[in-house]
Design an enzyme around this catalytic site. Sequence first.
Site, mmCIF file in Angstrom:
data_model
loop_
_atom_site.group_PDB
_atom_site.id
_atom_site.type_symbol
_atom_site.label_atom_id
_atom_site.label_comp_id
_atom_site.label_asym_id
_atom_site.label_seq_id
_atom_site.Cartn_x
_atom_site.Cartn_y
_atom_site.Cartn_z
ATOM 1 N N GLY A 128 5.949 -109.635 -81.114
ATOM 2 C CA GLY A 128 5.234 -108.691 -80.270
ATOM 3 C C GLY A 128 5.163 -107.306 -80.877
ATOM 4 N N ASP A 142 -7.121 -105.499 -91.308
ATOM 5 C CA ASP A 142 -6.528 -106.050 -90.100
ATOM 6 C C ASP A 142 -6.178 -104.958 -89.097
ATOM 7 O OD1 ASP A 142 -5.628 -108.187 -88.493
ATOM 8 O OD2 ASP A 142 -3.553 -107.798 -89.075
ATOM 9 N N SER A 155 3.606 -106.640 -83.759
ATOM 10 C CA SER A 155 2.377 -106.461 -84.526
ATOM 11 C C SER A 155 1.509 -105.399 -83.868
ATOM 12 C CB SER A 155 1.597 -107.775 -84.604
ATOM 13 O OG SER A 155 2.255 -108.708 -85.421
ATOM 14 N N HIS A 191 -5.696 -108.791 -85.485
ATOM 15 C CA HIS A 191 -5.410 -110.163 -85.066
ATOM 16 C C HIS A 191 -4.759 -110.240 -83.685
ATOM 17 C CE1 HIS A 191 -1.412 -109.175 -86.898
ATOM 18 N NE2 HIS A 191 -0.962 -109.960 -85.938
ATOM 19 N N ALA A 231 2.808 -107.792 -89.906
ATOM 20 C CA ALA A 231 3.462 -109.100 -89.857
ATOM 21 C C ALA A 231 4.947 -108.927 -90.105
ATOM 22 C CB ALA A 231 2.860 -110.037 -90.903
#
Length: 253
Positions: free
Chosen positions: A206, A135, A208, A105, A225
């Site tokens: 920031g 992800d 992630s 993401h 997350a």
Amino acid sequence: MNAKRPCSRLALKWSAPLSLPVIAITWMLLLWPGQVQAGEIREVQTLAPLVGKVIQSVVGITARTETAAVTGPEPSNGPPPATKDVYGAGVIIKAEAGLIVTSRHVVSGAKALSVRLSDGRQLDAKFVVADERYDLAMLRISAPGLTAARIGRSIDAEPGDFVLAIGGSSGSGPSVSFGIVSALHRSWPGISCQDLIQTDALLDRGSSGGALFNLRGEVIGIVAAGADATEAGRAFGLAIPSDAIDRLYIRMN
């Protein structure tokens, strides 16, 4: 000569047999095991040597995306597309090949990708492959002197294990936080994986795509997350298990 007599008397006094117990006690205090143990405790109270080693494999990522612009009657009359920078982090997993793993993401829909290494170098990056379920995404850079992280077995992680979370901080340098594995097999809205690692290590915005390290310096998770106290009533972070990184290699072939 008279000025030297006090020193002479002092030397004679310390050399006298009666001073031997004093000397013995002094050495006992200096060599007492309790002081050595205290020194050892002070050494393990810092994780700086470990951080200094693993942080070299963590990179900052800037993903530049385009936002929709309001157009006039003719497309040529409309303003140019606006751009937006999304900040995240990643971890180098193959030094010679320049392969980096991050969160999907973070880089999804990016028109341009750049990477900031721990030594300050700024490099362009290319998207390689992604896995939507977990992800995860893989990027590639070309540069000498890269340091790759060791990938550990997330299946061996247990609640209570100490961990380090290292990631970016909204485009600035990397930040480090310390905590434990709080729980396993967690889920989070927007992430299909139902096997997330939960940690109480605080995560900056920031982070992630950054790495979750065990105290052996191995990556056991990719930060997915972070929920602050306003979102979930308590602060915690979630990471994709490192065992899922193999899925990216499969998709490359």
